[in-house]
Write a protein that holds these residues in place. Structure first.
Motif, PDB file in Angstrom:
ATOM      1  N   GLU A  47      -8.548  -5.964  -0.643  1.00 35.51           N
ATOM      2  CA  GLU A  47      -7.279  -6.506  -0.174  1.00 35.51           C
ATOM      3  C   GLU A  47      -6.301  -6.709  -1.333  1.00 35.51           C
ATOM      4  O   GLU A  47      -5.100  -6.465  -1.185  1.00 35.51           O
ATOM      5  CB  GLU A  47      -7.498  -7.829   0.558  1.00 35.51           C
ATOM      6  CG  GLU A  47      -8.155  -7.659   1.920  1.00 35.51           C
ATOM      7  CD  GLU A  47      -8.453  -8.985   2.587  1.00 35.51           C
ATOM      8  OE1 GLU A  47      -8.191 -10.049   1.991  1.00 35.51           O
ATOM      9  OE2 GLU A  47      -8.946  -8.948   3.727  1.00 35.51           O
TER      10      GLU A  47
ATOM     11  N   GLU B 124       8.495   5.366  -4.208  1.00 35.44           N
ATOM     12  CA  GLU B 124       9.357   6.187  -3.364  1.00 35.44           C
ATOM     13  C   GLU B 124      10.659   6.516  -4.084  1.00 35.44           C
ATOM     14  O   GLU B 124      11.164   7.634  -3.988  1.00 35.44           O
ATOM     15  CB  GLU B 124       9.642   5.469  -2.046  1.00 35.44           C
ATOM     16  CG  GLU B 124       8.436   5.412  -1.134  1.00 35.44           C
ATOM     17  CD  GLU B 124       8.685   4.592   0.114  1.00 35.44           C
ATOM     18  OE1 GLU B 124       9.810   4.073   0.275  1.00 35.44           O
ATOM     19  OE2 GLU B 124       7.745   4.473   0.911  1.00 35.44           O
TER      20      GLU B 124
ATOM     21  N   ARG C  85      -0.785  -2.191  -4.321  1.00 33.01           N
ATOM     22  CA  ARG C  85      -0.230  -0.872  -4.008  1.00 33.01           C
ATOM     23  C   ARG C  85       1.018  -0.999  -3.147  1.00 33.01           C
ATOM     24  O   ARG C  85       1.989  -0.282  -3.365  1.00 33.01           O
ATOM     25  CB  ARG C  85      -1.254  -0.024  -3.256  1.00 33.01           C
ATOM     26  CG  ARG C  85      -2.310   0.544  -4.139  1.00 33.01           C
ATOM     27  CD  ARG C  85      -3.252   1.411  -3.342  1.00 33.01           C
ATOM     28  NE  ARG C  85      -4.378   1.836  -4.146  1.00 33.01           N
ATOM     29  CZ  ARG C  85      -5.502   2.300  -3.659  1.00 33.01           C
ATOM     30  NH1 ARG C  85      -5.665   2.412  -2.363  1.00 33.01           N
ATOM     31  NH2 ARG C  85      -6.478   2.657  -4.455  1.00 33.01           N
ATOM     32  N   THR C  86       0.995  -1.881  -2.165  1.00 29.33           N
ATOM     33  CA  THR C  86       2.160  -2.018  -1.296  1.00 29.33           C
ATOM     34  C   THR C  86       3.325  -2.652  -2.048  1.00 29.33           C
ATOM     35  O   THR C  86       4.476  -2.377  -1.716  1.00 29.33           O
ATOM     36  CB  THR C  86       1.838  -2.832  -0.037  1.00 29.33           C
ATOM     37  OG1 THR C  86       1.258  -4.078  -0.405  1.00 29.33           O
ATOM     38  CG2 THR C  86       0.898  -2.090   0.869  1.00 29.33           C
ATOM     39  N   GLU C  87       3.051  -3.472  -3.050  1.00 30.12           N
ATOM     40  CA  GLU C  87       4.118  -4.027  -3.882  1.00 30.12           C
ATOM     41  C   GLU C  87       4.840  -2.921  -4.634  1.00 30.12           C
ATOM     42  O   GLU C  87       6.054  -2.934  -4.764  1.00 30.12           O
ATOM     43  CB  GLU C  87       3.556  -5.002  -4.920  1.00 30.12           C
ATOM     44  CG  GLU C  87       3.347  -6.403  -4.435  1.00 30.12           C
ATOM     45  CD  GLU C  87       2.805  -7.281  -5.552  1.00 30.12           C
ATOM     46  OE1 GLU C  87       2.820  -6.848  -6.730  1.00 30.12           O
ATOM     47  OE2 GLU C  87       2.367  -8.391  -5.253  1.00 30.12           O
ATOM     48  N   HIS C  88       4.090  -1.952  -5.141  1.00 31.20           N
ATOM     49  CA  HIS C  88       4.662  -0.900  -5.981  1.00 31.20           C
ATOM     50  C   HIS C  88       5.138   0.302  -5.177  1.00 31.20           C
ATOM     51  O   HIS C  88       5.744   1.203  -5.729  1.00 31.20           O
ATOM     52  CB  HIS C  88       3.642  -0.436  -7.029  1.00 31.20           C
ATOM     53  CG  HIS C  88       3.270  -1.533  -7.975  1.00 31.20           C
ATOM     54  ND1 HIS C  88       4.175  -2.104  -8.838  1.00 31.20           N
ATOM     55  CD2 HIS C  88       2.098  -2.175  -8.193  1.00 31.20           C
ATOM     56  CE1 HIS C  88       3.569  -3.053  -9.540  1.00 31.20           C
ATOM     57  NE2 HIS C  88       2.311  -3.111  -9.167  1.00 31.20           N
ATOM     58  N   ARG C  89       4.878   0.329  -3.896  1.00 28.69           N
ATOM     59  CA  ARG C  89       5.241   1.497  -3.095  1.00 28.69           C
ATOM     60  C   ARG C  89       6.747   1.778  -3.093  1.00 28.69           C
ATOM     61  O   ARG C  89       7.134   2.920  -3.261  1.00 28.69           O
ATOM     62  CB  ARG C  89       4.729   1.325  -1.664  1.00 28.69           C
ATOM     63  CG  ARG C  89       4.971   2.570  -0.838  1.00 28.69           C
ATOM     64  CD  ARG C  89       3.972   2.743   0.217  1.00 28.69           C
ATOM     65  NE  ARG C  89       2.662   2.872  -0.398  1.00 28.69           N
ATOM     66  CZ  ARG C  89       1.527   2.785   0.251  1.00 28.69           C
ATOM     67  NH1 ARG C  89       1.523   2.582   1.523  1.00 28.69           N
ATOM     68  NH2 ARG C  89       0.369   2.910  -0.361  1.00 28.69           N
TER      69      ARG C  89
ATOM     70  N   LEU D 163      -4.951  -3.309  -2.321  1.00 27.98           N
ATOM     71  CA  LEU D 163      -4.002  -2.843  -1.313  1.00 27.98           C
ATOM     72  C   LEU D 163      -2.679  -3.594  -1.424  1.00 27.98           C
ATOM     73  O   LEU D 163      -1.603  -2.988  -1.312  1.00 27.98           O
ATOM     74  CB  LEU D 163      -4.602  -3.032   0.080  1.00 27.98           C
ATOM     75  CG  LEU D 163      -3.779  -2.499   1.245  1.00 27.98           C
ATOM     76  CD1 LEU D 163      -3.612  -0.988   1.124  1.00 27.98           C
ATOM     77  CD2 LEU D 163      -4.436  -2.857   2.560  1.00 27.98           C
ATOM     78  N   ALA D 164      -2.744  -4.885  -1.682  1.00 25.85           N
ATOM     79  CA  ALA D 164      -1.518  -5.669  -1.829  1.00 25.85           C
ATOM     80  C   ALA D 164      -0.719  -5.193  -3.042  1.00 25.85           C
ATOM     81  O   ALA D 164       0.507  -5.080  -2.981  1.00 25.85           O
ATOM     82  CB  ALA D 164      -1.854  -7.149  -1.973  1.00 25.85           C
TER      83      ALA D 164
END
Length: 62
Positions: A27, A41, A33-37, A30-31
């Motif tokens: 978790e 992009e 990764r979603t911060e840096h997504r 994953l957190a």
């Protein structure tokens, strides 16, 4: 008999604890990764890739 049951209980508790730790680690990753997504992009857009359909690698057979 009681000793065997106790050992199974201890082992089960250890496995549950280990599974909880691994879940927490997943978790956290994953957190992060979603911060840096969003930053990733933006980088992708700056590279100039259109994201459209790609050409085929191989030519069609005659």
């Amino acid at each position: 008999m009681f000793l065997t049951y106790t050992l199974y209980q201890l082992r089960s508790a250890e496995l549950r604890h280990q599974a909880d730790q691994e879940r927490l680690a997943r978790e956290a990753v994953l957190a992060r990764r979603t911060e840096h997504r969003p930053a990733a992009e933006e980088t992708r857009e700056a590279e100039g890739h259109s994201g459209g359909p790609r050409r085929h690698r191989f030519t069609r057979a005659a």
